[in-house]
Scaffold this active site. Sequence first.
Site, PDB file in Angstrom:
ATOM      1  N   HIS A 102      39.225  -2.769  33.699  1.00  0.00           N
ATOM      2  CA  HIS A 102      38.433  -1.532  33.848  1.00  0.00           C
ATOM      3  C   HIS A 102      37.051  -1.829  34.427  1.00  0.00           C
ATOM      4  O   HIS A 102      36.060  -1.216  34.041  1.00  0.00           O
ATOM      5  CB  HIS A 102      38.305  -0.820  32.505  1.00  0.00           C
ATOM      6  CG  HIS A 102      38.511   0.658  32.605  1.00  0.00           C
ATOM      7  ND1 HIS A 102      37.491   1.572  32.554  1.00  0.00           N
ATOM      8  CD2 HIS A 102      39.635   1.388  32.752  1.00  0.00           C
ATOM      9  CE1 HIS A 102      37.952   2.801  32.652  1.00  0.00           C
ATOM     10  NE2 HIS A 102      39.266   2.718  32.783  1.00  0.00           N
TER      11      HIS A 102
ATOM     12  N   HIS B  33      47.769   5.093  40.358  1.00  0.00           N
ATOM     13  CA  HIS B  33      47.011   5.486  39.174  1.00  0.00           C
ATOM     14  C   HIS B  33      47.489   6.872  38.758  1.00  0.00           C
ATOM     15  O   HIS B  33      47.531   7.785  39.574  1.00  0.00           O
ATOM     16  CB  HIS B  33      45.523   5.514  39.530  1.00  0.00           C
ATOM     17  CG  HIS B  33      44.597   5.744  38.386  1.00  0.00           C
ATOM     18  ND1 HIS B  33      43.610   6.711  38.412  1.00  0.00           N
ATOM     19  CD2 HIS B  33      44.483   5.126  37.193  1.00  0.00           C
ATOM     20  CE1 HIS B  33      42.919   6.667  37.285  1.00  0.00           C
ATOM     21  NE2 HIS B  33      43.433   5.722  36.524  1.00  0.00           N
TER      22      HIS B  33
END
Length: 406
Positions: free
Chosen positions: A212, A312
């Site tokens: 992340h 995603h």
Amino acid sequence: MTRWRGLRSDDRPSSLPAESTIVKIKAIRSFPVRIGDRNQLLVKVETDAGLHGWGESGLATRERAVMGVIEHYEKFLIGQDVFAIGALWQEMYRSQYFEGGRVLTAAISAIDIALYDIKGKALGVPVYELLGGRHRHHVPTFASLKGSTLDMVLERGRAVRDAGWTCIRLLVDVGAPGARFEPWEAVARYAEWLPRLRQELGIGVCLGIDLHHRLTVAETAALCQRMPAGTLDFVEEPIRDEDPASYAALRRLTSVPFAVGEEFSSKWQFIPYIEQRLTEYARVDVCNVGGFTEAMKVAGWCEAHYIDLMPHNPLGPICIAASVHLAAAVPNFAWLECRETPGEEYRRYDSGIFRSRPQLEGTLYPVPNTPGLGIDIDEEALAQAGEFQFVEMPHLKRDDGSHTNW
């Protein structure tokens, strides 16, 4: 010119006038709602022929900003030809001096997806037929897991593997909002946990970790170098994407494949990562990059460089449906992110709003054959959905009080 001249009269959509020429955009409506455990920004494009299409914006926690852009775009999109999707994309992107940016392309994405939904419904074909036809009958997915202890991670890893997933991603767990995050503690923790997880899952599972973008080049390199070779099959978003040269430096320090691109809002952002071989998996987000129109261009560029798409897909059913159609229509595809796996306590879709949506079968999403996206929304239920909430992602801090990346 008749829009339906390729169809026999009995094939023409019943909701359209028999001699319809150009179907025009009548209105664009935004629905910022709370569904399950999160906000969703759904966008409906209506036409003067009675057809409508649905899209979704992917800029989570900044939905109101996207709504403002959609309000601007609606002013000049009303009355335009709903079939001119590529031209409308160009007009939306090029109609301001300040080009691009995630807020603009998140708005374009939602509208673009809805336009494809309309066109598929009008022609009676699934969206992937408008993108060149399907390459596969089902879309494989990867599972995510996280935990605050090694035992928890191992237990959840076994559950996901036993449920049939062969690609598993470990998420870095930062705990509750306002939690601390010390990068070197994370490096030590996951350098110890990942070899154990690999041993538990076996060599037949593709194993990755999503950092992340919370680490630096040095921290990511240290994590990869501290583990035995073959532990990781990919590392996702290890550092911020603003500087491709930093990814190039990281590439020189580790051989672990990268999965990058979920933050990218255009084909131009993908350029250095594709051309300089800085990613092995493209984490394209159809609800942020610019919809199908832009995502297909990224996919073609990736294909030419032997890069597979790993989209995603963290939002709701519209994003899932759009991602499934994209995955069906491209040859270079690996796995689709799936957030409906064991151990993920999401309750986003149990509200009765989505009367039809993609349904996971085992670890696969079947490719639909229904017109458009295959999404059907109960608008009365949507009107009763939870009220939109202003939500912030955790604002992480280090022990010295400084802010760090969420």
